[in-house]
Design a protein around this motif. Sequence first.
Motif, PDB file in Angstrom:
ATOM      1  N   MET A 307      -0.257  -8.498   5.827  1.00 37.73           N
ATOM      2  CA  MET A 307       0.373  -7.799   4.708  1.00 37.73           C
ATOM      3  C   MET A 307       0.351  -8.718   3.487  1.00 37.73           C
ATOM      4  O   MET A 307       1.390  -9.199   3.042  1.00 37.73           O
ATOM      5  CB  MET A 307       1.800  -7.377   5.053  1.00 37.73           C
ATOM      6  CG  MET A 307       2.402  -6.367   4.081  1.00 37.73           C
ATOM      7  SD  MET A 307       4.123  -5.960   4.508  1.00 37.73           S
ATOM      8  CE  MET A 307       3.879  -4.968   5.967  1.00 37.73           C
ATOM      9  N   PRO A 308      -0.849  -8.989   2.929  1.00 39.95           N
ATOM     10  CA  PRO A 308      -0.953  -9.978   1.848  1.00 39.95           C
ATOM     11  C   PRO A 308      -0.187  -9.608   0.591  1.00 39.95           C
ATOM     12  O   PRO A 308       0.157 -10.482  -0.203  1.00 39.95           O
ATOM     13  CB  PRO A 308      -2.458 -10.055   1.584  1.00 39.95           C
ATOM     14  CG  PRO A 308      -3.019  -8.782   2.132  1.00 39.95           C
ATOM     15  CD  PRO A 308      -2.155  -8.424   3.293  1.00 39.95           C
ATOM     16  N   THR A 309       0.067  -8.314   0.381  1.00 34.40           N
ATOM     17  CA  THR A 309       0.827  -7.916  -0.808  1.00 34.40           C
ATOM     18  C   THR A 309       2.314  -7.742  -0.502  1.00 34.40           C
ATOM     19  O   THR A 309       3.077  -7.344  -1.384  1.00 34.40           O
ATOM     20  CB  THR A 309       0.280  -6.604  -1.390  1.00 34.40           C
ATOM     21  OG1 THR A 309       0.351  -5.574  -0.392  1.00 34.40           O
ATOM     22  CG2 THR A 309      -1.166  -6.769  -1.832  1.00 34.40           C
ATOM     23  N   GLY A 310       2.738  -8.017   0.730  1.00 39.39           N
ATOM     24  CA  GLY A 310       4.145  -7.951   1.091  1.00 39.39           C
ATOM     25  C   GLY A 310       4.668  -6.519   1.190  1.00 39.39           C
ATOM     26  O   GLY A 310       3.949  -5.541   1.001  1.00 39.39           O
ATOM     27  N   VAL A 311       5.941  -6.439   1.500  1.00 36.19           N
ATOM     28  CA  VAL A 311       6.582  -5.132   1.657  1.00 36.19           C
ATOM     29  C   VAL A 311       6.568  -4.354   0.342  1.00 36.19           C
ATOM     30  O   VAL A 311       6.201  -3.171   0.299  1.00 36.19           O
ATOM     31  CB  VAL A 311       8.033  -5.314   2.160  1.00 36.19           C
ATOM     32  CG1 VAL A 311       8.759  -3.967   2.184  1.00 36.19           C
ATOM     33  CG2 VAL A 311       8.056  -5.959   3.531  1.00 36.19           C
ATOM     34  N   ALA A 312       6.951  -5.007  -0.754  1.00 34.05           N
ATOM     35  CA  ALA A 312       6.980  -4.321  -2.048  1.00 34.05           C
ATOM     36  C   ALA A 312       5.583  -3.899  -2.481  1.00 34.05           C
ATOM     37  O   ALA A 312       5.402  -2.832  -3.070  1.00 34.05           O
ATOM     38  CB  ALA A 312       7.608  -5.227  -3.109  1.00 34.05           C
ATOM     39  N   GLY A 313       4.583  -4.732  -2.188  1.00 36.63           N
ATOM     40  CA  GLY A 313       3.212  -4.373  -2.542  1.00 36.63           C
ATOM     41  C   GLY A 313       2.713  -3.176  -1.763  1.00 36.63           C
ATOM     42  O   GLY A 313       1.997  -2.326  -2.301  1.00 36.63           O
ATOM     43  N   ALA A 314       3.083  -3.106  -0.480  1.00 41.41           N
ATOM     44  CA  ALA A 314       2.673  -1.967   0.335  1.00 41.41           C
ATOM     45  C   ALA A 314       3.289  -0.670  -0.182  1.00 41.41           C
ATOM     46  O   ALA A 314       2.639   0.383  -0.199  1.00 41.41           O
ATOM     47  CB  ALA A 314       3.073  -2.198   1.792  1.00 41.41           C
ATOM     48  N   ILE A 315       4.534  -0.755  -0.625  1.00 36.34           N
ATOM     49  CA  ILE A 315       5.190   0.437  -1.193  1.00 36.34           C
ATOM     50  C   ILE A 315       4.553   0.817  -2.529  1.00 36.34           C
ATOM     51  O   ILE A 315       4.333   1.994  -2.826  1.00 36.34           O
ATOM     52  CB  ILE A 315       6.701   0.170  -1.368  1.00 36.34           C
ATOM     53  CG1 ILE A 315       7.361  -0.034  -0.001  1.00 36.34           C
ATOM     54  CG2 ILE A 315       7.364   1.316  -2.119  1.00 36.34           C
ATOM     55  CD1 ILE A 315       8.813  -0.465  -0.075  1.00 36.34           C
ATOM     56  N   ALA A 316       4.230  -0.201  -3.353  1.00 37.78           N
ATOM     57  CA  ALA A 316       3.668   0.069  -4.681  1.00 37.78           C
ATOM     58  C   ALA A 316       2.328   0.771  -4.594  1.00 37.78           C
ATOM     59  O   ALA A 316       1.968   1.535  -5.500  1.00 37.78           O
ATOM     60  CB  ALA A 316       3.536  -1.238  -5.457  1.00 37.78           C
ATOM     61  N   ARG A 317       1.566   0.527  -3.523  1.00 36.91           N
ATOM     62  CA  ARG A 317       0.236   1.148  -3.413  1.00 36.91           C
ATOM     63  C   ARG A 317       0.300   2.666  -3.306  1.00 36.91           C
ATOM     64  O   ARG A 317      -0.653   3.351  -3.675  1.00 36.91           O
ATOM     65  CB  ARG A 317      -0.501   0.584  -2.192  1.00 36.91           C
ATOM     66  CG  ARG A 317      -1.092  -0.791  -2.419  1.00 36.91           C
ATOM     67  CD  ARG A 317      -2.200  -1.078  -1.414  1.00 36.91           C
ATOM     68  NE  ARG A 317      -1.717  -1.017  -0.047  1.00 36.91           N
ATOM     69  CZ  ARG A 317      -1.245  -2.076   0.624  1.00 36.91           C
ATOM     70  NH1 ARG A 317      -1.179  -3.254   0.031  1.00 36.91           N
ATOM     71  NH2 ARG A 317      -0.825  -1.947   1.864  1.00 36.91           N
ATOM     72  N   VAL A 318       1.401   3.187  -2.799  1.00 41.53           N
ATOM     73  CA  VAL A 318       1.503   4.638  -2.638  1.00 41.53           C
ATOM     74  C   VAL A 318       2.175   5.296  -3.833  1.00 41.53           C
ATOM     75  O   VAL A 318       2.279   6.526  -3.883  1.00 41.53           O
ATOM     76  CB  VAL A 318       2.269   4.999  -1.345  1.00 41.53           C
ATOM     77  CG1 VAL A 318       1.585   4.390  -0.132  1.00 41.53           C
ATOM     78  CG2 VAL A 318       3.732   4.540  -1.412  1.00 41.53           C
ATOM     79  N   LEU A 319       2.650   4.512  -4.780  1.00 38.05           N
ATOM     80  CA  LEU A 319       3.295   5.082  -5.961  1.00 38.05           C
ATOM     81  C   LEU A 319       2.277   5.291  -7.067  1.00 38.05           C
ATOM     82  O   LEU A 319       1.331   4.512  -7.208  1.00 38.05           O
ATOM     83  CB  LEU A 319       4.411   4.149  -6.455  1.00 38.05           C
ATOM     84  CG  LEU A 319       5.565   3.915  -5.480  1.00 38.05           C
ATOM     85  CD1 LEU A 319       6.558   2.919  -6.086  1.00 38.05           C
ATOM     86  CD2 LEU A 319       6.267   5.221  -5.126  1.00 38.05           C
ATOM     87  N   PRO A 320       2.422   6.321  -7.891  1.00 39.56           N
ATOM     88  CA  PRO A 320       1.471   6.557  -8.984  1.00 39.56           C
ATOM     89  C   PRO A 320       1.576   5.490 -10.054  1.00 39.56           C
ATOM     90  O   PRO A 320       2.652   4.973 -10.331  1.00 39.56           O
ATOM     91  CB  PRO A 320       1.894   7.933  -9.531  1.00 39.56           C
ATOM     92  CG  PRO A 320       3.342   8.058  -9.158  1.00 39.56           C
ATOM     93  CD  PRO A 320       3.487   7.335  -7.843  1.00 39.56           C
ATOM     94  N   ARG A 321       0.424   5.140 -10.634  1.00 37.65           N
ATOM     95  CA  ARG A 321       0.391   4.161 -11.718  1.00 37.65           C
ATOM     96  C   ARG A 321       0.561   4.889 -13.048  1.00 37.65           C
ATOM     97  O   ARG A 321      -0.125   5.862 -13.314  1.00 37.65           O
ATOM     98  CB  ARG A 321      -0.955   3.414 -11.696  1.00 37.65           C
ATOM     99  CG  ARG A 321      -1.063   2.312 -12.730  1.00 37.65           C
ATOM    100  CD  ARG A 321      -2.429   1.677 -12.666  1.00 37.65           C
ATOM    101  NE  ARG A 321      -2.692   1.101 -11.383  1.00 37.65           N
ATOM    102  CZ  ARG A 321      -2.315  -0.122 -11.035  1.00 37.65           C
ATOM    103  NH1 ARG A 321      -1.671  -0.872 -11.898  1.00 37.65           N
ATOM    104  NH2 ARG A 321      -2.584  -0.594  -9.841  1.00 37.65           N
ATOM    105  N   ARG A 322       1.495   4.414 -13.861  1.00 40.25           N
ATOM    106  CA  ARG A 322       1.758   5.077 -15.134  1.00 40.25           C
ATOM    107  C   ARG A 322       1.524   4.132 -16.295  1.00 40.25           C
ATOM    108  O   ARG A 322       1.736   2.935 -16.191  1.00 40.25           O
ATOM    109  CB  ARG A 322       3.211   5.587 -15.208  1.00 40.25           C
ATOM    110  CG  ARG A 322       3.513   6.670 -14.201  1.00 40.25           C
ATOM    111  CD  ARG A 322       4.859   7.306 -14.499  1.00 40.25           C
ATOM    112  NE  ARG A 322       4.808   8.042 -15.750  1.00 40.25           N
ATOM    113  CZ  ARG A 322       5.614   7.795 -16.773  1.00 40.25           C
ATOM    114  NH1 ARG A 322       6.483   6.830 -16.730  1.00 40.25           N
ATOM    115  NH2 ARG A 322       5.523   8.511 -17.883  1.00 40.25           N
TER     116      ARG A 322
END
Length: 603
Positions: A307-322
């Motif tokens: 999990m190189p991007t960590g827990v927060a990174g894993a969550i951020a990948r599924v969120l839309p980029r604005r």
Amino acid sequence: MMDASVLRPAARRFALLRAAPALGIGAALVALALTLSNDFYLYVAFMAGVYYICASGMNVLAGYAGQKSLGQAGLFAAGAYTVALLTTRLELPPALALAAAPLVAAAVGVLIALPSLRVKGPSLALVTLAFGLVVEKLVTEWTDLFGGAQGIYGIAPLTLGDEPFALKHWVVLVIVLGVAVHLALSHLLNGRFGRALLALQSDEIAAECAGISVYRYKTLAFVLAAALCGLGGALVAQQNQYFNSDFVTFHLSVFILLLVLLGGAGNIYGPIAGAAILTMTEVFLAQWPSVQHFIYGAMLLFALYLMPTGVAGAIARVLPRRMAVLDGVETPPLTAMQRGRAEPSAGPLLEVTDVSKAFGGVVTADKVGLRLHAHRIHALIGPNGAGKSTLINILTGVISADSGTIRLAGQDITRGTAHARAARGIARTFQNLRLFGSMTVLDNVLIGAHARIGVTGREEDAVAKAKAVLDFVGLGEHAGALAGSLPYGLQRRVELARALAGDPVLLLLDEPAAGLNPRETAELGQLIKRIGQLGVAVLMVEHDMGLVMRISDEIVVLDRGVVIAEGAPRDIQTNPRVIEAYLGREDSPAPDGPESDKEERPC
């Protein structure tokens, strides 16, 4: 150039929206803490807050700047022993001692950063590890000052009225400090400072040439991490009213680094996730202390490899980029460059006199002279190994000349650093792409405007300018895309847009058409001509002779580090020395050197 005032209300609304969740969650946590009466739960909450503060600073250093440190325990100790000594030996007020602790830790951080940041990667980790071990040994052995294993008792806590803080008051304080740290870092890292750190982590040379002082920003990151870690140590010492050498262990340094890596390095929410998960893990493992190191080691490996991007990174990948700041903004076309920059009314913009450079016994530049003018496109050509890229690197400050002078708009910049030259208006692209691929196209272009934002002080102005530049190069619709996800031809344009964003007076292009197909090359030629019409002096190193002859106003030819010809394209095409340099001659030696190579040398 558009009036950026249309962006400011949107930017302010975006900042308020970012702050609202943190303030709301902080208020809810304070209300919950005031209702708790169980000291165990309160102490767990207090330590989670302390770990978050330490991890937030470490996230700036390791997550954004990419500098892994294993000496944070020493900085934690610096803050703790500061409040301990100031309140017990000097009897200063506890609040003043608490305020002094991060300042002392920051000063210690500077002393570590100055030598440590001369090295990179594993070497940096080893240097900081050595610092942590030295501090651990120092506080253990110097018992007269630090108390050793016995420690320092009677550390004065904060008071409410005449009464010392109760545990719930410490929890409330750490929540307030945590929210303040989060908001401050969120503002800092979501702007110019954070982009600069991510850029230097990705590519230090490209960052330096964009106007970022790499060493200065690394030092600032180290100081921030040190100050926040020192604040955490001070809070623990004052809450316990006791501190000894048992707190200062290598285990603590690894734990703070793990907070960041597991939570999500380079994500503003990573320390929150890391502090929550690891505080609960520490509570759970308290009944099995013998396996703590094994579990933490396993978690570290999990964070690094699975999990190189960590827990927060894993969550951020599924969120839309604005791209909220750009929503609804209409940007007029770019029509002028060089705002606020000095340009001589007559004479050359750049004057290079007798510049020489040798690597060992190989001379790559031999008393080179150049005169470049604004509004003109100059080409620098020559056979492979002629020294063209070396000269570009000398002009941009990536490498220094052994002798000679370089003047920009009449000012001597011969000894200027790469970031200082970028601030003066020298921009460049690279022979091999040096994009910040994990950042958006817009952020790449904003990095190019780094020095200009420092002058204007307004992020909104830079965003408006970046949007105008993207429209100018035909990339407006790709502003929110990751730069590394674009096709190669568009990536070349992103690098060009990044160079233009700093309002350059001189643009150096190192083989801009490399890897492009004929259609893309033709479009690039038209774009370079439009750039010249904006008032920029262009120096282009290129092997595509068709492109060079079509768009150049003047051509300079290098061979073995020596300028052998310069003039208009039609004159260069028929110059005997140029023909000899490219094709060689079989019937006679070169006019002023040894016999040329008989086999053809590619352009």
